[in-house]
Design an enzyme around this catalytic site. Structure first.
Site, PDB file in Angstrom:
ATOM      1  N   GLU A 256       0.822  -1.115   0.042  1.00 28.54           N
ATOM      2  CA  GLU A 256      -0.029  -0.003  -0.212  1.00 28.54           C
ATOM      3  C   GLU A 256       0.889   1.224  -0.124  1.00 28.54           C
ATOM      4  OE1 GLU A 256      -3.120  -0.520  -0.509  1.00 28.54           O
ATOM      5  OE2 GLU A 256      -3.627  -2.300   0.774  1.00 28.54           O
ATOM      6  N   CYS A 295      -2.863   8.672   3.383  1.00 31.90           N
ATOM      7  CA  CYS A 295      -2.637   8.051   1.813  1.00 31.90           C
ATOM      8  C   CYS A 295      -4.136   8.145   1.086  1.00 31.90           C
ATOM      9  CB  CYS A 295      -2.707   6.299   1.902  1.00 31.90           C
ATOM     10  SG  CYS A 295      -3.643   5.407   3.027  1.00 31.90           S
TER      11      CYS A 295
HETATM   12  P1  NAP Z   1       8.246   5.028   4.782  1.00 33.44           P
HETATM   13  O1  NAP Z   1       9.386   5.942   5.056  1.00 33.44           O
HETATM   14  O2  NAP Z   1       8.142   4.249   3.452  1.00 33.44           O
HETATM   15  O3  NAP Z   1       8.069   3.855   5.791  1.00 33.44           O
HETATM   16  C1  NAP Z   1       7.115   3.084   5.913  1.00 33.44           C
HETATM   17  C2  NAP Z   1       7.584   1.923   7.087  1.00 33.44           C
HETATM   18  O4  NAP Z   1       8.578   1.208   6.241  1.00 33.44           O
HETATM   19  C3  NAP Z   1       7.888   2.237   8.239  1.00 33.44           C
HETATM   20  O5  NAP Z   1       7.610   1.430   9.300  1.00 33.44           O
HETATM   21  C4  NAP Z   1       9.707   2.261   8.052  1.00 33.44           C
HETATM   22  O6  NAP Z   1      10.123   2.187   9.217  1.00 33.44           O
HETATM   23  C5  NAP Z   1       9.870   0.886   7.066  1.00 33.44           C
HETATM   24  N1  NAP Z   1      11.085   0.954   6.427  1.00 33.44           N
HETATM   25  C6  NAP Z   1      11.736   1.909   5.959  1.00 33.44           C
HETATM   26  N2  NAP Z   1      12.908   1.396   5.212  1.00 33.44           N
HETATM   27  C7  NAP Z   1      12.675  -0.013   5.354  1.00 33.44           C
HETATM   28  C8  NAP Z   1      13.507  -0.744   4.879  1.00 33.44           C
HETATM   29  N3  NAP Z   1      14.496  -0.892   3.869  1.00 33.44           N
HETATM   30  N4  NAP Z   1      12.880  -2.309   4.991  1.00 33.44           N
HETATM   31  C9  NAP Z   1      11.619  -2.387   5.791  1.00 33.44           C
HETATM   32  N5  NAP Z   1      11.070  -1.662   6.240  1.00 33.44           N
HETATM   33  C10 NAP Z   1      11.549  -0.181   6.152  1.00 33.44           C
HETATM   34  O7  NAP Z   1       6.798   5.659   4.819  1.00 33.44           O
HETATM   35  P2  NAP Z   1       6.175   6.507   5.704  1.00 33.44           P
HETATM   36  O8  NAP Z   1       7.075   7.904   5.719  1.00 33.44           O
HETATM   37  O9  NAP Z   1       6.201   5.959   7.097  1.00 33.44           O
HETATM   38  O10 NAP Z   1       4.627   6.736   5.297  1.00 33.44           O
HETATM   39  C11 NAP Z   1       4.419   7.843   4.294  1.00 33.44           C
HETATM   40  C12 NAP Z   1       3.845   7.272   3.339  1.00 33.44           C
HETATM   41  O11 NAP Z   1       3.005   6.149   3.409  1.00 33.44           O
HETATM   42  C13 NAP Z   1       3.131   8.312   2.277  1.00 33.44           C
HETATM   43  O12 NAP Z   1       3.830   8.045   1.100  1.00 33.44           O
HETATM   44  C14 NAP Z   1       1.924   7.545   2.106  1.00 33.44           C
HETATM   45  O13 NAP Z   1       1.215   7.836   1.015  1.00 33.44           O
HETATM   46  C15 NAP Z   1       2.205   6.164   2.326  1.00 33.44           C
HETATM   47  N6  NAP Z   1       0.811   5.476   3.023  1.00 33.44           N
HETATM   48  C16 NAP Z   1       0.024   4.643   2.302  1.00 33.44           C
HETATM   49  C17 NAP Z   1      -0.890   4.084   2.858  1.00 33.44           C
HETATM   50  C18 NAP Z   1      -1.646   3.211   1.754  1.00 33.44           C
HETATM   51  O14 NAP Z   1      -2.604   2.281   2.565  1.00 33.44           O
HETATM   52  N7  NAP Z   1      -1.685   3.247   0.687  1.00 33.44           N
HETATM   53  C19 NAP Z   1      -1.218   4.357   3.907  1.00 33.44           C
HETATM   54  C20 NAP Z   1      -0.659   5.196   4.631  1.00 33.44           C
HETATM   55  C21 NAP Z   1       0.514   5.757   4.200  1.00 33.44           C
HETATM   56  P3  NAP Z   1      10.921   3.590  10.089  1.00 33.44           P
HETATM   57  O15 NAP Z   1       9.572   4.114  10.189  1.00 33.44           O
HETATM   58  O16 NAP Z   1      11.411   2.795  11.198  1.00 33.44           O
HETATM   59  O17 NAP Z   1      11.721   4.162   9.103  1.00 33.44           O
END
Ligand code: NAP
Length: 528
Positions: A256, A295
């Protein structure tokens, strides 16, 4: 400072504190807690898979559903405490906090109810037996059975409660143990919920684990029966999908990711209607709820050129009101809080610079620094920002508002000619989105949107004058409807009532004699 432990292999583990991450209150920048780096993830994964899996699968759907119901009760009982944690650690207003926490309770309650219809066998029957050839009694029928691995849930920072619990409810009902990794910056709330769940001892040993802080080498330990459900940025989603072990083991992955969602004012929308009021109300909600960190938030607003000025005037007036109510969410009367982290604020400001190249800002100052009950210059605040494109820019596939998701209270007005063809074209430039609402009473237009816009969307909301009073804003995700979207949105699908179970279960075709299948799965309703 307090260190938040992970719950792995059945114990609370502070992890290594050689490299810690500090969590802050985003309105005051006060440090709240720290998380360390979890170790021995290989053991934690094996424990959850081998202890939690069998224990969970030994329970019937009904018994698992009863646990979900108790979990819903637990969250509800601690609702006020959880709201306070959300306000302090996530910068949410009380309303935003309720949206997240009550949303989590709602998913638990919905899947608890759904469990009652799933029977007491260890499978879900999907269809009726089908004859393979006319002259034979051999039939084929499909069932879903729980996978024998671990459901690894990696969540974004913006919904610490709903993100964690929404995914967990479906996996647990399906019979898969869960290892949940919250987005670190707002993980205080997820941590408190996990503490409540563990203390209440509602789940069998090993069925629920919590990984705080970075994912570390977690993905090096995945296997072919595991499922990874990820929510976050497209960038991280691609890293996970392409991880060597994930690829080598063909691990099932659900992504997602980000989405530049659009809403469409239909060609017939008129300003003196209830539907117009709903349209404006929904736009304001989707720009300002959770300070636009959803999102499903509306990033692009398609409006027939002939009513664009009226829409702009109304929207600006309503966003001005919200801007004057932005500040410390702990203060009464505040209706919009800050972004969750300093980094999010920097990213949003950078993203806005890109957007503004293709559509000028017509409301809001990205650098504004004074907000209600906030020390000058403190906190990660961004006031509501509205941009407006020209009709030519709106039809430029490379325009930044089609490409860049600014994760804050930001949206762009896009004029179009009111035709379905142009709405489809412009929506398509987003590359696949989670949700669109169409506001129209033009039956032909609305019927056309299903086949024309549907392929670009995970969910299509059709709002008309008759339902305007009771309609829900597009960003309101209910567990009965699928959440996910094609292409850029990650190409994933979660929730959607019974459909959601399929992510955590294996669909197996059972082929055999008609009477054998009837003994296993019950007499067919139709005999062929
Ligand atoms: P993110 O930086 O991609 O992080 C998401 C999750 O992935 C966090 O738990 C992060 O951990 C983890 N992560 C980061 N690098 C990783 C790796 N190499 N391996 C495994 N896990 C890793 O996103 P975010 O800033 O938290 O969220 C914002 C984004 O999420 C926005 O773009 C939004 O559109 C999207 N979003 C989408 C949905 C949907 O349902 N489509 C819902 C909500 C949000 P850490 O926090 O420890 O870095």
């Amino acid at each position: 400072m307090r260190t938040l432990s992970s719950f792995l292999s059945g114990t609370w583990q502070p992890g290594s504190t050689d490299r810690t991450t500090v969590l802050y209150n985003p309105a005051t920048e006060e440090p709240l807690a720290q998380v360390g780096r979890a170790t021995d993830l290989d053991k934690a994964v094996a424990y959850a898979r081998n202890v939690g899996g069998p224990a969970l699968r030994a329970l019937s759907f009904g018994e698992r559903g009863a646990i979900l119901k108790q979990m819903a009760g637990l969250l509800h009982e601690h609702r006020e405490e959880l709201i306070a944690v959300s306000i302090a650690s996530g910068g949410t207003t009380r309303g935003d906090a309720k949206f997240d926490i009550d949303g989590a309770t709602g998913v638990l309650a919905t899947y608890a109810r759904l469990a009652r219809d799933l029977g007491d066998k260890p499978w879900v029957v999907l269809d009726e037996p089908a004859a393979l050839v006319r002259t034979s009694k051999i039939r084929a029928q499909h069932v879903l059975v729980p996978r024998h691995g671990l459901a690894i849930h990696i969540n974004a920072f913006n919904f610490p409660a709903w993100g964690m619990i929404g995914k967990a409810a479906v996996s647990l009902l399906a019979g898969m143990p869960v290892l949940s990794k919250p987005g670190t910056s707002t993980s205080l709330l997820a941590h408190r919920i996990a503490e409540l769940i563990v203390e209440a001892k509602l789940l069998p040993e090993g069925a629920f684990s919590l990984l705080m802080g970075s994912a570390g080498d977690l993905l090096d330990h995945v296997g072919p029966q595991d499922v990874i459900a990820f929510t976050g940025s497209a960038y991280t989603g691609a890293l996970i999908r392409g991880h060597q072990k994930v690829v080598a083991e063909n691990v099932r992955v659900n992504i997602e990711a980000d989405s530049v969602n659009a809403v469409v004012a239909g060609p017939d929308l008129e300003s003196d209607s209830e539907l117009f009021d709903l349209f404006i109300r929904d736009c304001v909600t989707e720009i300002t709820q959770k300070a636009g960190q959803k999102c499903t938030a509306t990033r692009r607003i398609l409006v027939p050129s002939k009513i664009l000025d009226e829409v702009q005037e109304e929207l600006v007036e309503r966003l001005d009101e919200k801007a004057n109510q932005t500040g410390n969410p702990a203060t009464k009367g505040v209706r919009m809080g800050p972004l969750a982290t300093k980094r999010q604020l920097q990213d949003a400001r950078e993203g806005l610079k890109k957007l503004a190249k293709d559509a000028p800002i017509i409301r809001g100052n990205p650098e504004r620094g004074e907000f209600i009950d906030v020390e000058d210059g403190k906190g990660y605040f961004l006031e509501p920002i509205l941009l407006r494109a020209t009709p030519e820019a709106a039809r430029n596939p490379n325009a930044q508002f089609h490409q860049t998701e600014v994760f804050g209270p930001v949206s762009t007005l896009l004029p179009y000619d009111g035709s379905l063809a142009q709405a489809r074209e412009i929506i398509g430039y987003g590359g696949g989105s989670l949700v669109t609402t169409v506001y129209s009473d033009d039956r032909k237009f609305v019927a056309g949107t299903v086949a024309e816009l549907g392929p670009y969307l995970g969910r299509l909301v059709v709002a008309d004058e008759k339902s305007a009073g009771g309609s829900f804003a597009p960003g309101c995700v209910f567990p009965q409807a699928q959440h996910g979207g094609p292409g850029r949105a990650g190409c994933g699908a979660e929730l959607g009532g019974r459909l959601g179970l399929e992510l955590y279960m294996q669909r197996t075709a059972i082929q055999g004699g008609a009477s054998q299948l009837a003994r296993l799965f019950g007499k067919p309703k139709s005999s062929d």
